[in-house]
Motif scaffolding. Structure first.
Motif, short mmCIF file in Angstrom:
data_model
loop_
_atom_site.label_atom_id
_atom_site.label_comp_id
_atom_site.label_asym_id
_atom_site.label_seq_id
_atom_site.Cartn_x
_atom_site.Cartn_y
_atom_site.Cartn_z
N ALA A 9 -4.21 5.10 -5.44
CA ALA A 9 -5.63 4.79 -5.54
C ALA A 9 -6.23 5.57 -6.70
O ALA A 9 -5.54 6.37 -7.35
CB ALA A 9 -6.35 5.11 -4.23
N ASN A 10 -7.54 5.35 -6.94
CA ASN A 10 -8.18 6.01 -8.07
C ASN A 10 -8.30 7.51 -7.87
O ASN A 10 -8.25 8.29 -8.83
CB ASN A 10 -9.56 5.40 -8.31
CG ASN A 10 -9.47 3.98 -8.84
OD1 ASN A 10 -8.57 3.67 -9.61
ND2 ASN A 10 -10.38 3.13 -8.42
N THR A 11 -8.50 7.96 -6.62
CA THR A 11 -8.63 9.38 -6.33
C THR A 11 -7.69 9.73 -5.18
O THR A 11 -7.26 8.86 -4.41
CB THR A 11 -10.07 9.75 -5.95
OG1 THR A 11 -10.41 9.09 -4.73
CG2 THR A 11 -11.05 9.33 -7.05
N VAL A 12 -7.41 11.03 -5.03
CA VAL A 12 -6.56 11.50 -3.94
C VAL A 12 -7.23 11.21 -2.60
O VAL A 12 -6.59 10.75 -1.64
CB VAL A 12 -6.26 13.00 -4.09
CG1 VAL A 12 -5.54 13.54 -2.86
CG2 VAL A 12 -5.43 13.25 -5.34
N THR A 151 12.59 8.48 8.91
CA THR A 151 11.22 8.06 8.61
C THR A 151 11.25 6.94 7.58
O THR A 151 11.87 7.08 6.52
CB THR A 151 10.39 9.24 8.06
OG1 THR A 151 10.42 10.31 9.00
CG2 THR A 151 8.95 8.81 7.81
N LEU A 152 10.60 5.84 7.90
CA LEU A 152 10.43 4.76 6.95
C LEU A 152 9.06 4.88 6.30
O LEU A 152 8.06 5.10 6.98
CB LEU A 152 10.54 3.40 7.64
CG LEU A 152 11.93 3.02 8.17
CD1 LEU A 152 11.87 1.65 8.81
CD2 LEU A 152 12.94 3.01 7.04
N CYS A 153 9.06 4.74 4.99
CA CYS A 153 7.81 4.94 4.24
C CYS A 153 7.35 3.60 3.66
O CYS A 153 7.98 3.06 2.75
CB CYS A 153 8.02 5.96 3.13
SG CYS A 153 6.51 6.41 2.28
N ASP A 154 6.29 3.04 4.22
CA ASP A 154 5.68 1.86 3.62
C ASP A 154 4.91 2.25 2.36
O ASP A 154 4.52 3.41 2.19
CB ASP A 154 4.73 1.19 4.62
CG ASP A 154 5.47 0.62 5.81
OD1 ASP A 154 6.70 0.40 5.69
OD2 ASP A 154 4.83 0.40 6.86
N GLU A 155 4.72 1.29 1.46
CA GLU A 155 4.00 1.56 0.21
C GLU A 155 2.80 0.63 0.10
O GLU A 155 2.87 -0.54 0.49
CB GLU A 155 4.91 1.35 -1.00
CG GLU A 155 5.94 2.44 -1.20
CD GLU A 155 6.67 2.26 -2.51
OE1 GLU A 155 6.09 2.59 -3.57
OE2 GLU A 155 7.83 1.79 -2.48
N PHE A 156 1.75 1.19 -0.46
CA PHE A 156 0.54 0.42 -0.71
C PHE A 156 0.10 0.74 -2.14
O PHE A 156 -0.40 1.84 -2.41
CB PHE A 156 -0.55 0.79 0.29
CG PHE A 156 -1.85 0.06 0.07
CD1 PHE A 156 -2.02 -1.24 0.51
CD2 PHE A 156 -2.90 0.69 -0.59
CE1 PHE A 156 -3.21 -1.90 0.29
CE2 PHE A 156 -4.09 0.02 -0.81
CZ PHE A 156 -4.25 -1.28 -0.36
N ILE A 157 0.36 -0.18 -3.09
CA ILE A 157 0.05 0.03 -4.50
C ILE A 157 -1.09 -0.91 -4.88
O ILE A 157 -0.94 -2.13 -4.80
CB ILE A 157 1.28 -0.24 -5.39
CG1 ILE A 157 2.44 0.66 -4.97
CG2 ILE A 157 0.94 -0.02 -6.87
CD1 ILE A 157 3.74 0.34 -5.67
N PRO A 158 -2.24 -0.38 -5.29
CA PRO A 158 -3.38 -1.24 -5.63
C PRO A 158 -3.15 -1.95 -6.97
O PRO A 158 -2.28 -1.57 -7.75
CB PRO A 158 -4.55 -0.25 -5.72
CG PRO A 158 -3.92 1.04 -6.12
CD PRO A 158 -2.57 1.06 -5.46
N PRO A 159 -3.92 -2.99 -7.26
CA PRO A 159 -3.83 -3.66 -8.57
C PRO A 159 -4.12 -2.66 -9.69
O PRO A 159 -4.96 -1.77 -9.55
CB PRO A 159 -4.90 -4.75 -8.50
CG PRO A 159 -5.17 -4.94 -7.05
CD PRO A 159 -4.93 -3.62 -6.39
N GLN A 160 -3.42 -2.82 -10.80
CA GLN A 160 -3.60 -1.92 -11.93
C GLN A 160 -3.76 -2.75 -13.21
O GLN A 160 -3.22 -3.85 -13.33
CB GLN A 160 -2.40 -0.98 -12.08
CG GLN A 160 -2.18 -0.08 -10.86
CD GLN A 160 -1.02 0.86 -11.08
OE1 GLN A 160 -0.78 1.33 -12.18
NE2 GLN A 160 -0.29 1.14 -10.01
N PHE A 161 -4.49 -2.19 -14.16
CA PHE A 161 -4.62 -2.84 -15.46
C PHE A 161 -4.81 -1.78 -16.53
O PHE A 161 -5.26 -0.65 -16.26
CB PHE A 161 -5.81 -3.83 -15.47
CG PHE A 161 -7.16 -3.17 -15.34
CD1 PHE A 161 -7.88 -2.76 -16.45
CD2 PHE A 161 -7.72 -2.95 -14.08
CE1 PHE A 161 -9.12 -2.17 -16.32
CE2 PHE A 161 -8.95 -2.36 -13.94
CZ PHE A 161 -9.66 -1.96 -15.07
#
Length: 676
Positions: A9-12, A151-161
């Motif tokens: 995301a944009n910030t922590v 532990t399984l780690c899902d990922e959530f990557i937002p759109p980037q440009f």
């Protein structure tokens, strides 16, 4: 099995909150690992997102005394040696098994130990595998006492440009990558001696980008104008990698130079044409009437400068206008050039200089001989018959001769067309251009010396503490003479040489040359005249001389042409082209500023042209020296070159030792002569 999710995301803080929403746990029940902080790289053009991994914390089961006692009994059972017939192996969380192994059921690991071998686990890249609280990356043997967690780690990557400025910051190019949700699961297995822990992934692409986010980044880059909102909106509607232009600067609009629109058409005589020509009719086509508009001056249109996306101006080239030099028989009405007499129009181009006039035509139907006398005419000359020995024909326009020229001299400023043979004569076209070229060289040297003298005068004035305007004409002239005597004696010699050459060739020159020569004579040679009123007029004289250099320093357009069917023992010159249309040339010297084309034979003599020489046949079977020369950038084309023919391109020479056919000669990039 513990839950985990990785989010960008944009910030922590924003990344942690999104991860908590996805995993469905409060902050107190997770462990947060910050993988990267937000920032910019690549000189500030590439934005780096914040990335965190949030992992579920397993709740500890409270241990009471009865549980501790039970654990001690289990240890005794598992780690006490029994007789062979009483040996027992327990599955962790399962019934007894006869062999060691491991299996996956509903995302949980189950182990079985038989005392002879131990299960082995090989972790994959997308699975976090811990033994006794320590993460393992390689193949690991599992002991009965080990505490194993996966532990399984899902990922959530937002759109980037990212946005890049290209084409001298005129274009903003956006590169878009859609967001990605990666959900991982473990597949159930049977009992295995070793288990490869690999997760299956389910990937979902999405785009929740808002147009304002792109606009904000553009503004941060300093781009306020030229935004393409339809393109920006398009980015927010795609779910695949995409690249498009989201902003454009304002392109400059180049101006147009001044030009001349000519309203008359010239129909030049074609010597090769078999069609019978009525020259009286041709004259009627080429002539203009009194009051007729010959041409119109098209004024220059200045360009409009552009502006890039950062607001910097994009300059355009300044426009140039043509310099019109009108003869005495034309005048300008508004932007139209109008003929004052009926006659033949003349338009001579030299880069941006255009000289326009209308000439009378002198028509001499018979021969030029002792009875008619020599012919010199300001305009065009038409001779119906031959030009006899020792006679002269000269014209400031074009010359047409219907018969032969024998042991005579013909000089034309524009062009010369001869229908008969040329025998032992001298024909020249545009020779005044050679004179002008020499005068330009002299005048350049004169102007250089004048500028140095003007600088010296200015220094004297500064040292004396006077203003330039206070210097009288007589004082200025004395100071100039003193400087010429002390230091600039070379200027006096150059100036006299220039003035002398102008006077010598005055008949071939325009009033501009004689005018500048007279001003130089009065200023620096004539002791009785104080023509310079001050330093300002001295500077004006320098500028006028420079203007003359600029105008005449450019090459004239190759409109000069000499056309004839045959020549022997003659000297032919053209400042443009020479065309020999029938039998060829014998033992003659031909020199052209541009091209020479000869049909028929070329035997003996010398052929010189700067651009192109095209010959049908050179030399002969009998020894006769024929030399063909061109410049470094020129070409020579010969249909048949007999042995003994010598060609030269720039400094490179070649003599044919045997006959050659369809020859083309030029210099290559290494300055070597190439024949093909």
């Amino acid at each position: 099995m513990k839950k985990a999710v990785t989010v960008q995301a944009n910030t922590v803080e924003e990344a942690i909150q999104q991860a908590l929403d996805l995993i469905g746990l409060p902050l107190e029940q997770v462990h947060v690992e910050v993988i990267s902080n937000p920032g910019r790289r690549l000189m500030g053009f590439r934005k780096v997102m914040a990335e965190v991994t949030v992992t579920e914390i397993e709740a500890e089961v409270p241990k009471d005394e009865s549980f501790a006692e039970l654990a001690a009994i289990v240890d005794d059972v598992l780690f006490t040696d029994f007789p062979a017939d009483n040996k027992v192996s327990k599955e962790v969380g399962q019934t007894a098994s006869t062999s060691s192994g491991v299996k996956l059921t509903a995302g949980e690991l189950q182990f079985s130990f038989d005392g002879t071998q131990y299960p082995v686990i090989i972790p994959g890249n997308s699975v976090q595998f811990h033994v006794n609280g320590e993460q393992k990356w390689e193949r690991t043997v599992i002991l009965p006492t080990d505490e194993v967690t996966v532990t399984l780690c899902d990922e959530f990557i937002p759109p980037q440009f990212s946005i890049q400025l290209i084409e001298q910051e005129m274009i903003a190019l956006l590169q878009f990558t859609p967001g990605k949700r990666v959900r991982r699961t473990l597949v159930d297995t049977d009992w295995l001696p070793q288990l490869h822990l690999e997760a299956e992934e389910e990937v979902e692409y999405y785009n929740n980008l808002k147009p304002q986010a792109i606009v904000d980044v553009l503004k941060e880059m300093g781009i306020q104008q030229g935004l393409l909102f339809p393109a920006i909106k398009k980015v927010t509607e795609v779910n695949k990698p995409y690249e498009l232009i989201v902003a454009k600067g304002t392109l400059p609009v180049e101006g147009t130079d001044g030009d001349l629109e000519v309203h008359i058409q010239y129909e030049e005589f074609d010597p090769d044409s078999e069609e019978k020509v009525d020259f009286r009719e041709m004259n009627a086509i080429m002539n203009v009437r009194e009051g007729q508009v010959i041409a119109t001056h098209i004024l220059p249109v200045p360009g409009t400068e552009g502006r890039n996306l950062l607001g910097k101006p994009i300059r355009v080239k300044p426009v140039r206008d043509i310099h019109l030099k009108l003869g005495k028989n034309v005048k300008q009405v508004d932007q139209d050039i109008v003929a004052l007499i009926s006659g033949k129009p003349s338009l001579d181009w030299r880069d941006k200089l255009v000289r326009i006039d209308v000439h009378h035509e002198f028509n001499h139907p018979g021969e030029v001989d002792m009875e008619s006398g020599n012919i010199r005419f300001e305009g065009d000359v038409r001779i119906g018959g031959n030009v006899m020995p020792s006679m002269f024909v000269g014209a400031t326009g074009a010359i047409y001769i219907g018969g032969a020229v024998t042991k005579a001299t013909v000089h034309a400023v524009q062009s010369a067309t001869i229908r008969g043979n040329v025998l032992s004569s001298t024909i020249s076209v545009g020779e005044q251009e050679v004179v002008i070229s020499e005068l330009v060289g002299y005048l350049k040297s004169v102007v250089t010396e004048m500028e140095q003298i003007k600088t010296a005068i200015h220094q004297v004035v500064v040292i004396r503490g006077n203003d330039e305007e206070e210097m009288s004409p007589s004082e200025l002239k004395r100071l100039i003479y003193l400087l010429m005597e002390k230091k600039y004696s070379r200027f006096e010699e150059l100036n006299k040489r220039f003035i002398q050459n102008v006077k010598e060739y005055a008949a071939q020159l325009t009033d501009e040359w004689t005018g500048i020569a007279d001003r130089l004579y009065d200023a620096f040679i004539n002791p009785l005249k104080e023509s310079l009123e001050g330093l300002a007029e001295f500077g004006l004289l320098i500028e006028d001389a420079k203007t003359l250099i600029d105008i005449y320093g450019a090459d004239a357009s190759p409109q000069n042409k000499l056309v004839l069917p045959y020549a022997i023992n003659s000297t032919l010159f053209s400042n443009g082209n020479i065309e020999v249309t029938s039998k060829g040339v014998y033992h003659s010297t031909l020199t052209a500023k541009h091209d020479i084309t000869i049909k028929g034979v070329c035997r003996g003599g010398e052929i010189i042209a700067e651009n192109l020489i095209a010959l049908q046949e050179t030399g002969s079977e009998n020894p006769v020296k024929t030399v063909v020369k061109t410049s470094r950038t020129g070409r020579i084309k010969i249909g048949l070159a007999y042995a003994g023919t010598e060609i030269q391109v720039g400094p490179r020479k070649h003599v044919f030792s045997k006959n050659g056919h369809s020859i083309v000669a030029r210099l290559n990039e290494e300055d070597e002569l190439v024949l093909y």
